[in-house]
Design an enzyme around this catalytic site. Sequence first.
Site, short mmCIF file in Angstrom:
data_model
loop_
_atom_site.label_atom_id
_atom_site.label_comp_id
_atom_site.label_asym_id
_atom_site.label_seq_id
_atom_site.Cartn_x
_atom_site.Cartn_y
_atom_site.Cartn_z
N LYS A 14 0.85 -1.19 0.00
CA LYS A 14 0.00 0.00 0.00
C LYS A 14 0.89 1.25 0.00
CE LYS A 14 -3.99 -1.89 2.50
NZ LYS A 14 -4.79 -1.83 3.74
N GLU B 194 -19.95 -8.93 8.57
CA GLU B 194 -21.04 -8.32 9.34
C GLU B 194 -22.05 -9.35 9.83
OE1 GLU B 194 -19.25 -5.24 6.67
OE2 GLU B 194 -20.04 -7.28 6.36
N ARG C 80 -25.96 -5.80 5.18
CA ARG C 80 -25.47 -7.12 4.79
C ARG C 80 -25.80 -8.17 5.84
NH1 ARG C 80 -19.53 -6.16 2.05
NH2 ARG C 80 -20.23 -7.93 0.84
#
Length: 635
Positions: free
Chosen positions: A279, A365, A393
Site C-alpha cells: 500500500k 457483518e 449485509r
Amino acid sequence: MLDTVNIPADMKRFSHEELRQLADELRIEMIDAVSTTGGHLGAGLGVIELTVALHYVFDTPGDRLIWDVGHQAYPHKILTGRRDRIRTLRQGGGLSGFTKRAESEYDPFGAAHSSTSISAAIGFAVANKLKNQPGKAIAVIGDGAMSAGMAYEAMNNAYSAGNRLVVILNDNDMSIAPPVGALSAYLARLLSSRSFLGMREAVKQIARKTLPPPLKKAARRADEYARGFAQGGGTLFEELGFYYVGPIDGHNLEHLLPVLENVRDAAEGPILVHVVTQKGKGYAPAEAAADKYHGVQKFDVVSGTQAKAAPTAPSYQNVFGDAMVAEARRDPTICAITAAMPSGTGVDRFENAFPERSFDVGIAEQHAVTFAAALAAQGMRPFCAIYSTFLQRAYDQVVHDVAIQNLPVRFGIDRAGLVGADGCTHAGAFDVAYLTTLPNMVVMAAADENELTDMVHTMALYDAGPIAVRYPRGEGTGVKIAATPTRLEIGKGRIVREGKTVALLSLGTRLGDALKAAEELENKGLSTTVADMRFAKPLDHDLIRHLAATHEVLVTIEEGASGGFGSHVLTWLSDEGLTDGGLKVRTLRLPDIFQDHDSPARQYAEAGLDAPAIVKSVLEALRHNSVGLIEGARA
C-alpha cells in the site's frame, strides 16, 4: 507515455521498458490528482503496476476487469479515458470514488462494498460461456476482503466458470504471502506456462484412464503437494477448485507480465494468481503510514501534509467510542464488536482501553451480529458498531438471531444518513426503515453529541431487547457533553421550542435545520414548535397526539428513506383518526433516488432536508404565499 494513452488499447504497442515508464508516470499523476481532490490514496498506489499489466495483457473491456470495493481503481480510471476528469473525483457532478457502470464501459460492475468481485466475475464468465462469446472475467480482490464469507461462497462455486475466470489476490498486508523473489517468480511463470499445464493435463488424462481409484487420489495429492512445496502456499485455494499461481511481486512488471500472459492463454481454470503489493508504493509518506494515507484529505505532495481543518467539535464516532469506554469502566459485561472498521466506528478507543473485550471480526457483518447475539444470550452486554450501509449485509441475522429471540444486542449505527463524497454506496439511508419494522426493536437517533452520550448510557442499561442508536459521519454540533450522562425514558421525545401553529418533529441531526426553519417561519408570522423526537421506535404517542391536537401543520423530518419515522407517524395518526379534523401532515425524508456524491450542504438541499426546504414544505402545506400567511396570522 501517459499522454499517449487514452484507452488501454493504446498501450499494446509499448515495450516492457516503456510500460515501466508508464507506470511511473501513472503513479505521479495519481498522487497529484488525489492531492487536489482527496480520496483513497494508498490502495491505488499499491496497484499501479498491476493495473498497467492487466490492461496490457488482457483485452479490456471485452475481458471484464472487476475491482473489489473499487477504491483502488483510480489508476484504472486514468487509463480508461477518464484522465481529463480525474481531478473531479468525489466532487459534485464528477467521477465516483468507486467503479460505476454508468461512468464507463471499462467499469463492468459497480462496487463500493467489499468481497463481491469473485461472485460478479463468475457471473460474467458463465454468461460468456453460455452465450458462446469470447472474453475472460478478472476479479482483483484484496486479502482484507478475503475475510468475508461471500468471497468463499463464490470460490466454492467458481468451477462453473472454468478457464474464463481469473482471480487476482492482491496481498497488500503481507498477511498471506511467504517471501517472494526471483525464484518464486520463475516458479510461478513455469507452473502457469502452457507447456507445463499441457503436460500436466496430459498426465492427468493418462492417470484417469489407467490408474485404480486409490492411486488416482494419491497422484492428485502428489501434484498438489509438489506445487505447494514449490510455491509455498495455495492449498486452501486448490481445495476450492482453483489452480493457484504465486506469490509474485506485484510491482515487478518483468515478473507480472509473463505470468498474466500464461494465465490469459491457459486452457485450464479457474486460476488464482497471488500477487504481493505494498500500500502506498512509490510515495514515501504513504509507505510510512499506510493507515493514515488509506483515505486522505487534500494534501501537499512534497511534504505529505494533509489539509485538515482544525476540528470545532469531536466527531460522532469518537463520542460514541468514548461513551462506550465510560460505560465499560463501570460494567465488566460490556464488550464491543466491529466488522473491520474499528477507527471508523470509534471501537478503536474501546480496544485501547479494554483489548480483551474488543473484537474486530473482519469484513464479516453477518458473523458480527450473530456473535453479538450469542454474547447477549450468555449474559454479556455487547455493543455491535457497524456502518448503516454495511449493517444491511447482516439484516437476516438482525431479524432471526437478534430480534426474534429478543436478545439485548446494542447496535451503534455509524454513518447514518448522507455521507458527502462517498456517495450513495456508503449512505446510511435505510436503517430506520429496515429496523423499525421489527418487533422488539428500539431505534434512537441522536440530535447532537451530548444526546449520543445519553443514548449510549441508555443502551448500556437496557436489557429488555435489542436497541439501536444511529449517528452521522463527521463532527458534532459543538454542544457541551455533560459530565454525567442521563438515562433516557424509552420512547419519549422532548420539546425544544414552543409554538402554536406549526409543529416540526425532528428525528436525529436535522434538529439544527429544524430550529433555523422555525426562526424563519416565526418571521413570517407562523408560531412554530420544534420537537426532538429521539425515538423512531417506539414512537412518543402522547407527544404526537398533543402536537396534532394543538397545531395546524405537523411536519416530520428525518435523514432516512421513505418507510421510516414519518411513515410510522402517519400510520399511527391514521389509526387514531387524528387526521380527520383537517390536520395538515407532511413527511420530509430522503428522496426515492440514490443520491450521487456531493458536498453535504448540496446533498441536503437536493434532498429537501435543509432549513429553506422545511420552510417551503410548511408554506405549501398551508397553501398560501408568505404575504397571505402574515396577514392571516395577524388577523
